[in-house]
Design a protein around this motif. Structure first.
Motif, PDB file in Angstrom:
ATOM      1  N   VAL A 298      41.072  15.364  88.818  1.00 19.11           N
ATOM      2  CA  VAL A 298      41.199  13.944  88.458  1.00 19.11           C
ATOM      3  C   VAL A 298      39.838  13.363  88.082  1.00 19.11           C
ATOM      4  N   LYS A 299      38.809  13.664  88.861  1.00 24.28           N
ATOM      5  CA  LYS A 299      37.472  13.129  88.575  1.00 24.28           C
ATOM      6  C   LYS A 299      36.945  13.647  87.245  1.00 24.28           C
ATOM      7  N   GLN A 300      37.212  14.921  86.930  1.00 25.62           N
ATOM      8  CA  GLN A 300      36.752  15.465  85.660  1.00 25.62           C
ATOM      9  C   GLN A 300      37.438  14.763  84.487  1.00 25.62           C
ATOM     10  N   THR A 301      38.747  14.541  84.610  1.00 28.57           N
ATOM     11  CA  THR A 301      39.478  13.861  83.541  1.00 28.57           C
ATOM     12  C   THR A 301      38.969  12.448  83.339  1.00 28.57           C
ATOM     13  N   LEU A 302      38.723  11.732  84.430  1.00 33.46           N
ATOM     14  CA  LEU A 302      38.226  10.358  84.327  1.00 33.46           C
ATOM     15  C   LEU A 302      36.801  10.324  83.777  1.00 33.46           C
ATOM     16  N   THR A 303      35.999  11.287  84.129  1.00 35.31           N
ATOM     17  CA  THR A 303      34.631  11.347  83.590  1.00 35.31           C
ATOM     18  C   THR A 303      34.668  11.472  82.071  1.00 35.31           C
ATOM     19  N   GLU A 304      35.536  12.365  81.572  1.00 32.85           N
ATOM     20  CA  GLU A 304      35.617  12.566  80.122  1.00 32.85           C
ATOM     21  C   GLU A 304      36.256  11.364  79.415  1.00 32.85           C
ATOM     22  N   SER A 305      37.257  10.750  80.042  1.00 27.41           N
ATOM     23  CA  SER A 305      38.027   9.706  79.366  1.00 27.41           C
ATOM     24  C   SER A 305      37.410   8.323  79.502  1.00 27.41           C
ATOM     25  N   VAL A 306      36.658   8.103  80.571  1.00 26.76           N
ATOM     26  CA  VAL A 306      36.133   6.761  80.839  1.00 26.76           C
ATOM     27  C   VAL A 306      34.615   6.709  80.768  1.00 26.76           C
ATOM     28  N   LEU A 307      33.947   7.603  81.515  1.00 24.95           N
ATOM     29  CA  LEU A 307      32.484   7.523  81.586  1.00 24.95           C
ATOM     30  C   LEU A 307      31.813   7.941  80.292  1.00 24.95           C
ATOM     31  N   TRP A 308      32.279   9.003  79.664  1.00 25.58           N
ATOM     32  CA  TRP A 308      31.647   9.449  78.425  1.00 25.58           C
ATOM     33  C   TRP A 308      31.712   8.390  77.323  1.00 25.58           C
ATOM     34  N   PRO A 309      32.876   7.753  77.062  1.00 33.22           N
ATOM     35  CA  PRO A 309      32.884   6.717  76.019  1.00 33.22           C
ATOM     36  C   PRO A 309      31.946   5.547  76.315  1.00 33.22           C
TER      37      PRO A 309
ATOM     38  N   SER B 185      29.163   5.681  78.380  1.00 34.36           N
ATOM     39  CA  SER B 185      27.772   6.103  78.534  1.00 34.36           C
ATOM     40  C   SER B 185      27.194   6.785  77.298  1.00 34.36           C
ATOM     41  N   TYR B 186      28.045   7.457  76.508  1.00 38.41           N
ATOM     42  CA  TYR B 186      27.540   8.221  75.361  1.00 38.41           C
ATOM     43  C   TYR B 186      28.321   7.896  74.086  1.00 38.41           C
TER      44      TYR B 186
ATOM     45  N   ALA C  94      38.144  -4.546  66.323  1.00 36.32           N
ATOM     46  CA  ALA C  94      37.752  -3.327  67.038  1.00 36.32           C
ATOM     47  C   ALA C  94      37.452  -3.623  68.499  1.00 36.32           C
ATOM     48  N   LEU C  95      37.821  -2.686  69.343  1.00 36.34           N
ATOM     49  CA  LEU C  95      37.557  -2.787  70.780  1.00 36.34           C
ATOM     50  C   LEU C  95      36.473  -1.766  71.102  1.00 36.34           C
ATOM     51  N   ARG C  96      35.216  -2.167  70.905  1.00 36.56           N
ATOM     52  CA  ARG C  96      34.098  -1.238  71.045  1.00 36.56           C
ATOM     53  C   ARG C  96      33.519  -1.305  72.465  1.00 36.56           C
ATOM     54  N   ASN C  97      33.198  -0.133  73.003  1.00 38.00           N
ATOM     55  CA  ASN C  97      32.588  -0.021  74.326  1.00 38.00           C
ATOM     56  C   ASN C  97      33.418  -0.705  75.401  1.00 38.00           C
ATOM     57  N   VAL C  98      34.735  -0.692  75.227  1.00 39.35           N
ATOM     58  CA  VAL C  98      35.652  -1.226  76.226  1.00 39.35           C
ATOM     59  C   VAL C  98      36.704  -0.155  76.504  1.00 39.35           C
ATOM     60  N   VAL C  99      36.871   0.196  77.769  1.00 40.37           N
ATOM     61  CA  VAL C  99      37.883   1.168  78.179  1.00 40.37           C
ATOM     62  C   VAL C  99      38.828   0.479  79.152  1.00 40.37           C
ATOM     63  N   VAL C 100      40.130   0.708  78.962  1.00 43.01           N
ATOM     64  CA  VAL C 100      41.152   0.081  79.791  1.00 43.01           C
ATOM     65  C   VAL C 100      41.753   1.127  80.727  1.00 43.01           C
TER      66      VAL C 100
END
Length: 746
Positions: free
Chosen positions: A491-502, A504-505, A617-623
């Motif tokens: 779960v943490k790996q999936t959230l890192t890729e789906s939430v933190l990467w967009p 942070s990078y 556009a919804l930039r740098n926003v994750v829901v």
């Protein structure tokens, strides 16, 4: 001769008194001095000052005078110093002149300044804040309606909003200096007081402004004009505005030869505190133009006749010889999109007349969606300049400008500070730098160290200074990261890729030519850590978090729910990078066509879909959505481009429960006979919340046995085990696990 008393100063102000010039005394001391709550009071320490007296809290000492750091600083005293108090005559101030930081002077109008000082007692040399004096001072049983100035609450609220919009968080901590006041010490500021900046404009009657004195600069009320070098990140917008004004003011003959004209109506938009008014003042100084500044909420608070007269007076000032710019701050108050009144019509007509005559009119707003669309016509505000929300690189540049006069220690890393301030605008960063400087000054005074700002001062300032755009955030963030989440590796790996990467990078996604995931749906049994995961993600990713329960956005009034959704995402864009957390999303977005609420939820779902992948556009926003019932979420919300990643948060197994118990008991002194691994194996059907409750109940069991207990034993855990029951429903867990398998199979 009035009675005097010598008391001991105590640095213990009431929360709502802070930096408002209020001191509190025991009721018997008030009676002995012949004072009533709200009366002015004379104070003498190492220097003389004055304030407003109020009743101290029950249990207060008769020997103490309770005051805040601002009052003690004005008296030149520390906590425990001796101060002489006496009644002061009630005298209305005729004129008050102040000096302040350039970034405050540049954007706060004299009218706004007068509202901030209204009801305060001022003395030359004192420091005063912008916090309005609008709190209850308490009353004595025998006290009549006292000499306290009656403040129009609506006007004060408008002042608060405008100060927040124009100055950002800095308005709550900025300190000004009283450089002149007539009459002398202890003069009360009223709506008839002429208040102004040193070498700048001043008010002289309610709602009016006198012309600047000969000492004022071309930029008008800002005093010394803000240089464009002080506005990093706004150079492109400044050049655009300079080109427009320079062409209109100094090269009109070129336009005449070409047989055309140009409109000098400009709308400047941008987040609150981003420097809109400061930009106009700096550009006006560059093109050698006078600024006639109006604050729209103050005009809108007047009667229609007085407001129209004030607008016409400003227009007459514009027609004086020489280039001039009419600056109208927070124009949405004068020309609202919803229910525009007669004053809006008068305002538009006057604007049209000035622009047709070739005059320059610049309006600013932080809420462009709330401005009357009629203002956007080619005959009125034909040009629009948008100020951006600063990214990390721009924040680093702004911090460099804001701290260039500060003696920074070698351990201060502005790059790190810039990375930890998502959503901060220039005013917020100025408040942050100021707060760090104040903490360094306090340390220097207390410990005698050389006056230098260290990284620890910025760390402490980051704890209290919040971005303006996050003032209404509803989620209190704990200091946790994903490392504090037990187990849940997948779960943490999936959230890192789906939430933190967009968040942070974003550059990496742009480099590879792909759009980052827009949203994630967390689903699982109640109490298994969905909300905790969101808090951990926020702590890991250095992003702002906006949290809302699904049902909080729903309203019985037509259109209000959709408005709430739009407002939520507007704030998210302003505070980017932002994490929007929709808890109980099934209540907010059920399948359309199945509701019995008159179509409210259908319209909310449509608004959500529009915000998630609409034209804007919804930039740098994750829901992130969270639910226990993923089958009750509208399917359209779960397709790619919306909440496209479905993440199952399973109930903890034995190993995970052991990790959760260890994390929950991190600060609990456990006896040697407590075996958490064995205990975890025995907690079948316990959720993460149940495990945490078990640890808490074990500690309470130890306290019940003895309030002097120093550790929690296995016996206490056994007692807690009898009280705390598992909350997981096997049928629900099985259904959710099957749903997760179906999603994997698709």
């Amino acid at each position: 001769m009035s009675a005097t008393l010598t008391l001991t100063a105590s640095l213990r102000p009431a929360a709502l008194d802070a930096r408002r010039g209020v001191v509190r005394l025991h009721p018997e001391v008030l009676t002995a001095l012949g004072l009533r709550p709200g009366d002015p009071i004379s104070l003498t320490g190492r220097r003389a000052s004055a304030g407003i007296v109020a009743v101290a809290e029950p249990g207060a000492s008769r020997a103490l005078l309770y005051a805040d750091d601002l009052v003690l600083g004005n008296l030149g005293l520390r906590d425990g110093g001796q101060v002489t108090v006496a009644a002061a005559p009630l005298r209305a101030a005729q004129t008050v002149t102040l000096a302040g930081p350039p970034e405050i002077v540049a954007v706060v109008s004299p009218e706004m300044l007068r509202l901030a000082l209204l009801g305060k007692v001022v003395t030359v040399g004192d420091n005063v804040s912008l916090l309005p004096q609008d709190v209850s001072l308490g009353t004595l049983p025998t006290a009549p309606a006292t000499a306290t100035v009656m403040v129009d609450r609506g006007l004060v609220e408008a002042a608060r909003k405008s100060l927040s919009n124009t100055v950002g968080y800095a308005w709550t901590s900025a300190l000004l200096t009283v450089v002149a006041a007539d009459p002398g010490p202890g003069a009360l500021v009223t709506m008839d007081t002429a208040v102004g900046w040193q070498h700048g404009q001043q008010t002289h009657a309610p709602g009016s402004v006198v012309a600047p004195t000969a000492a004022s600069t071309p930029a008008g009320p800002a005093g010394p004009a803000v240089s464009l070098d002080d506005l990093p990140g706004l150079r492109a917008q400044a050049e655009q505005l300079i080109e427009l004004l320079d062409l209109g003011f100094h090269h009109a003959e070129v336009l005449s030869k070409l047989g055309t004209t140009m409109s000098l109506g400009v709308l400047v938009t941008g987040p609150a505190g981003s420097g809109k008014s400061a930009l106009v003042h700096a550009v006006a100084a560059q093109v050698e133009a006078q600024v006639v500044a109006l604050w729209a909420p103050e005009i809108a608070a007047l009667t229609n006749n007085d407001a129209a007269a004030r607008l016409r007076k400003a227009a007459d000032e514009m027609r004086a010889p020489g280039p001039a710019v009419l600056l109208i701050s927070d124009v949405d108050a004068l020309a609202p999109r919803d229910q525009p009144g007669p004053l809006s019509t008068v305002f538009r007509q006057l604007l049209g007349e000035l622009i047709r005559e070739g005059e320059a009119v610049v309006c600013t707003t932080s809420r462009p969606e709330s401005v009357d669309p009629a203002l956007h016509s080619p005959e009125l505000l034909a040009h629009e300049i948008a100020l951006p929300l600063p990214d990390a690189a721009l924040r680093r540049e702004q911090l460099g400008v804001l701290t260039r006069g500060m003696p920074l220690d070698d351990d201060v890393k502005l790059d790190d500070v810039a990375g930890r301030t998502p959503g901060f605008v220039a005013a917020d960063l100025a408040a942050l730098a100021r707060e760090a400087g104040v903490r360094a000054a306090l340390r220097h005074r207390r410990e005698g160290e050389p006056p230098r700002v260290v990284m620890a001062d910025f760390e402490a300032a980051l704890e209290v200074v919040r971005p303006t755009s996050m003032a209404e955030s509803s989620l209190e963030l704990a200091k946790v990261t994903l490392d504090d989440v037990g187990d849940m590796v997948e779960v943490k790996q999936t959230l890192t890729e789906s939430v933190l990467w967009p968040l942070s990078y974003p550059d990496a996604f742009s480099r590879l030519g792909i759009e980052p995931p827009r949203g994630v749906l967390l689903y699982g049994p109640p109490g298994c850590g969905k909300t905790y995961l969101v808090k951990a993600i926020a702590g890991t990713g250095k992003a702002n978090v906006l949290s809302v329960k699904g049902a909080e956005l729903l309203s019985k009034w037509v259109g209000e729910s959709e408005r709430a959704v739009r407002e939520l995402f507007r704030r998210a864009r302003e505070a980017a990078p932002t994490l929007v957390f929709l808890d109980e999303v099934d209540a907010l977005a059920p399948p359309r066509g199945q509701g019995t609420d008159g179509g409210t939820t259908d319209r909310v779902v449509a608004a959500l879909l529009t915000e998630l992948d609409g034209v804007e556009a919804l930039r740098n926003v994750v829901v992130i959505g969270a639910t226990n019932r993923p089958d009750l979420v509208d399917p359209a919300l779960l397709r790619p481009g919306r909440l496209e990643r479905l993440v199952f948060v399973p109930p903890p197994d034995a190993d995970a429960r052991a990790e959760i118990l260890r994390a929950a008991a991190k600060s609990v002194p456990l006896a040697a006979d407590v075996d958490l691994k064995t205990l975890a194996a025995d907690l079948e059907r316990f959720s993460a919340a149940d495990c945490a409750a078990l640890v808490r109940e074990s500690a309470l069991a130890a306290m019940r046995e003895s309030l002097d207990a120093t550790e929690v034993t296995a016996e206490h855990v056994a007692l807690a085990r009898e009280r705390v029951r598992p909350s997981l429903d096997p049928a629900q867990v099985t259904w959710l696990a099957n749903y997760a398998e179906q999603q994997k199979a698709r």
